[in-house]
Design an enzyme around this catalytic site. Structure first.
Site, PDB file in Angstrom:
ATOM      1  N   HIS A  57       0.882  -1.161   0.000  1.00  0.00           N
ATOM      2  CA  HIS A  57       0.000   0.000   0.000  1.00  0.00           C
ATOM      3  C   HIS A  57       0.925   1.219   0.000  1.00  0.00           C
ATOM      4  O   HIS A  57       2.062   1.132   0.486  1.00  0.00           O
ATOM      5  CB  HIS A  57      -0.868   0.042   1.257  1.00  0.00           C
ATOM      6  CG  HIS A  57      -1.859  -1.080   1.329  1.00  0.00           C
ATOM      7  ND1 HIS A  57      -1.841  -2.032   2.313  1.00  0.00           N
ATOM      8  CD2 HIS A  57      -2.888  -1.401   0.516  1.00  0.00           C
ATOM      9  CE1 HIS A  57      -2.820  -2.893   2.105  1.00  0.00           C
ATOM     10  NE2 HIS A  57      -3.473  -2.536   1.019  1.00  0.00           N
ATOM     11  N   ASP A  60       2.306   1.780   3.356  1.00  0.00           N
ATOM     12  CA  ASP A  60       3.274   0.806   3.873  1.00  0.00           C
ATOM     13  C   ASP A  60       4.677   1.355   3.595  1.00  0.00           C
ATOM     14  O   ASP A  60       5.615   1.153   4.355  1.00  0.00           O
ATOM     15  CB  ASP A  60       3.161  -0.558   3.153  1.00  0.00           C
ATOM     16  CG  ASP A  60       1.851  -1.277   3.438  1.00  0.00           C
ATOM     17  OD1 ASP A  60       1.376  -1.204   4.580  1.00  0.00           O
ATOM     18  OD2 ASP A  60       1.316  -1.916   2.507  1.00  0.00           O
ATOM     19  N   GLU A 182      -8.962  -4.689  -8.424  1.00  0.00           N
ATOM     20  CA  GLU A 182      -9.211  -5.887  -7.594  1.00  0.00           C
ATOM     21  C   GLU A 182     -10.665  -5.867  -7.141  1.00  0.00           C
ATOM     22  O   GLU A 182     -11.021  -5.141  -6.208  1.00  0.00           O
ATOM     23  CB  GLU A 182      -8.279  -5.893  -6.372  1.00  0.00           C
ATOM     24  CG  GLU A 182      -8.518  -7.096  -5.468  1.00  0.00           C
ATOM     25  CD  GLU A 182      -7.599  -7.133  -4.228  1.00  0.00           C
ATOM     26  OE1 GLU A 182      -6.668  -6.316  -4.121  1.00  0.00           O
ATOM     27  OE2 GLU A 182      -7.840  -7.998  -3.374  1.00  0.00           O
ATOM     28  N   GLU A 218      -8.834 -12.097  -6.438  1.00  0.00           N
ATOM     29  CA  GLU A 218      -8.603 -12.762  -5.153  1.00  0.00           C
ATOM     30  C   GLU A 218      -9.614 -13.900  -5.013  1.00  0.00           C
ATOM     31  O   GLU A 218     -10.822 -13.703  -5.172  1.00  0.00           O
ATOM     32  CB  GLU A 218      -8.760 -11.761  -3.998  1.00  0.00           C
ATOM     33  CG  GLU A 218      -8.689 -12.462  -2.648  1.00  0.00           C
ATOM     34  CD  GLU A 218      -8.432 -11.538  -1.476  1.00  0.00           C
ATOM     35  OE1 GLU A 218      -7.746 -10.514  -1.629  1.00  0.00           O
ATOM     36  OE2 GLU A 218      -8.929 -11.875  -0.385  1.00  0.00           O
ATOM     37  N   HIS A 221     -12.620 -13.340  -2.779  1.00  0.00           N
ATOM     38  CA  HIS A 221     -13.580 -12.353  -3.268  1.00  0.00           C
ATOM     39  C   HIS A 221     -14.529 -12.994  -4.279  1.00  0.00           C
ATOM     40  O   HIS A 221     -15.725 -12.695  -4.295  1.00  0.00           O
ATOM     41  CB  HIS A 221     -12.867 -11.165  -3.911  1.00  0.00           C
ATOM     42  CG  HIS A 221     -12.009 -10.391  -2.947  1.00  0.00           C
ATOM     43  ND1 HIS A 221     -11.300  -9.277  -3.319  1.00  0.00           N
ATOM     44  CD2 HIS A 221     -11.746 -10.562  -1.630  1.00  0.00           C
ATOM     45  CE1 HIS A 221     -10.641  -8.794  -2.275  1.00  0.00           C
ATOM     46  NE2 HIS A 221     -10.890  -9.575  -1.233  1.00  0.00           N
ATOM     47  N   ASP A 256     -14.795 -11.914   5.005  1.00  0.00           N
ATOM     48  CA  ASP A 256     -13.617 -12.217   4.182  1.00  0.00           C
ATOM     49  C   ASP A 256     -12.535 -12.822   5.082  1.00  0.00           C
ATOM     50  O   ASP A 256     -11.956 -12.141   5.927  1.00  0.00           O
ATOM     51  CB  ASP A 256     -13.141 -10.885   3.574  1.00  0.00           C
ATOM     52  CG  ASP A 256     -11.963 -11.055   2.637  1.00  0.00           C
ATOM     53  OD1 ASP A 256     -11.681 -12.192   2.221  1.00  0.00           O
ATOM     54  OD2 ASP A 256     -11.323 -10.035   2.322  1.00  0.00           O
ATOM     55  N   ASP A 258      -9.654 -14.751   4.244  1.00  0.00           N
ATOM     56  CA  ASP A 258      -8.243 -14.783   3.831  1.00  0.00           C
ATOM     57  C   ASP A 258      -7.498 -15.977   4.415  1.00  0.00           C
ATOM     58  O   ASP A 258      -6.386 -15.856   4.949  1.00  0.00           O
ATOM     59  CB  ASP A 258      -7.515 -13.476   4.240  1.00  0.00           C
ATOM     60  CG  ASP A 258      -8.055 -12.255   3.509  1.00  0.00           C
ATOM     61  OD1 ASP A 258      -8.628 -12.419   2.418  1.00  0.00           O
ATOM     62  OD2 ASP A 258      -7.914 -11.138   4.026  1.00  0.00           O
TER      63      ASP A 258
HETATM   64  C1  GLO Z   1      -9.277  -6.820   1.085  1.00  0.00           C
HETATM   65  C2  GLO Z   1      -8.349  -6.825  -0.024  1.00  0.00           C
HETATM   66  C3  GLO Z   1      -7.068  -6.121   0.331  1.00  0.00           C
HETATM   67  C4  GLO Z   1      -6.315  -5.770  -0.926  1.00  0.00           C
HETATM   68  C5  GLO Z   1      -5.134  -4.932  -0.667  1.00  0.00           C
HETATM   69  C6  GLO Z   1      -4.447  -4.596  -1.960  1.00  0.00           C
HETATM   70  O1  GLO Z   1     -10.223  -7.536   1.135  1.00  0.00           O
HETATM   71  O2  GLO Z   1      -8.104  -8.124  -0.444  1.00  0.00           O
HETATM   72  O3  GLO Z   1      -6.290  -6.909   1.165  1.00  0.00           O
HETATM   73  O4  GLO Z   1      -5.905  -6.915  -1.587  1.00  0.00           O
HETATM   74  O5  GLO Z   1      -5.526  -3.799   0.016  1.00  0.00           O
HETATM   75  O6  GLO Z   1      -4.438  -3.348  -2.218  1.00  0.00           O
HETATM   76 MG    MG Z   2      -6.651  -8.898  -1.791  1.00  0.00          MG
END
Ligand code: GLO
Ligand code: MG
Length: 346
Positions: A57, A60, A182, A218, A221, A256, A258
């Protein structure tokens, strides 16, 4: 009948993850449970874990970005770039974090406030400057708050135009930058404007520089949208617009999660590896990105195992994809014995 031909040659996949994937265990119901690792410590972990790419990001790289002058932003980015070079690492992507500022409460490019929309665009341009300085051409747009909790308060058709306008402005700002959208169907919004890769690719084609707008899929998602991640990937691959992935897993239609790649549904993970491998993903430098969260229960000193296991699962499944006997598979397909095919994979 067409036999599914494996992509010729062998792709050496490169792996990436984001610093946020090693975290302190905070969830909406509880505080941190592990002391944070510093940014420098995290950068030091990548190589040992088998990763060469970092997903960033903007903040970051430049913490407190909104308070920094342009010169400070560039100076800090140069320091991080040097750090990456020293570790033999690359920035895979940089994403403007458009969902934490008080100025993005109502969305970023689709906020009802023109001033806040302007902030979102300016912030994104600063992110492009960071990307350039760190030697990265990939800008990820996770459109976190582009949606609304109350449908009547925004104009969903107009919102498409607003997002597109921002994308076009960024494409114009830097004639070399590529934008990777994304998509995510929900969370933090209950319903988002760009929920699937089809929506993202629609925006790409409508943009002023189609060849510089693509997508990042992703797994979780796609699952949250009720879709099959490997088919979503296939759709984007057909359009030559799958420029990154965030592999992970998800247990049902919940928040979500992950989870580590393949940790819930190995067959679904296999299908993703297969579609990527067989369509030449990675041949143009695309990374196998992970977006996985370590469980809250994990002790701090061993809180990177989710990354190891996700990578290893990918490589093990890749081995399966590469070694399955395609001719035998084809015999079952020709005989339309899909039950028999299933047996083969069981
Ligand atoms: C959240 C997203 C997040 C993005 C990340 C990339 O659900 O997956 O993690 O991938 O902010 O910019
Ligand atoms: Mg992501």
């Amino acid at each position: 009948m067409m036999m599914r031909e494996p992509f010729k040659g062998t792709t050496e996949y490169c792996f990436s993850f984001g610093p946020w994937n090693i975290h302190e265990g905070t969830d909406p119901f509880g505080p941190p449970v592990r002391e944070a690792f510093s940014f420098d410590e995290k950068v030091g972990f990548y190589r040992d874990l088998g990763f060469v790419g970092i997903q960033f990001h903007d903040d970051d790289i430049v913490p407190g970005i909104d308070e920094k002058t342009h010169a400070q932003l560039i100076a800090r980015t140069k320091t991080v770039k040097k750090q990456l070079d020293d570790h033999g690492l690359t920035a895979e992507v940089v994403a403007p974090r458009l969902w934490e500022s008080p100025q993005t409460i109502d969305g970023a490019y689709t906020s009802n406030s023109p001033k806040e929309r302007q902030y979102a665009l300016e912030r994104s341009k600063r992110c492009v400057d960071i990307a350039n300085e760190i030697g990265c051409k990939n800008l990820v747009l996770w459109l976190a708050r582009e949606g609304t909790y109350i449908r009547e308060t925004k104009d969903s058709a107009g919102a498409v135009g607003q997002i597109l306008e921002a994308i076009n402005a960024l494409l114009e700002y830097d004639p070399e930058i590529r934008i990777l959208i994304e998509p995510k169907p929900n969370e933090p919004m209950d319903i988002a404007y760009i929920p699937t890769i089809g929506h993202a690719i629609g925006l790409a084609y409508a943009s002023d520089a189609q060849e510089r707008v693509g997508g990042l899929i992703e797994s979780a998602h796609a699952i949250l949208a009720g879709l099959e991640p490997s088919d979503e990937m296939g759709y984007a691959l057909y359009h030559k617009k799958l420029w990154s992935v965030h592999l992970n897993d998800q247990n049902g239609l919940k928040f979500d999660q992950d989870k580590a790649f393949g940790s819930v549904n190995l067959r679904r993970a296999f299908n993703q590896v297969q579609v990527l491998e067989e369509n030449g993903y990675g041949r143009n430098g695309e990374f196998i990105g992970l977006d996985v969260k370590v469980m809250r229960t994990q002790p701090r000193d061993i809180s990177t195992k989710h990354l190891l296991s996700s990578r290893r699962t990918f490589l093990n499944l890749l081995e399966k994809v590469r070694t399955f006997d395609k001719e035998v598979e084809q015999e079952f397909i020709t005989a339309r014995d899909y039950e028999g095919f299933g047996l083969l994979h069981s």
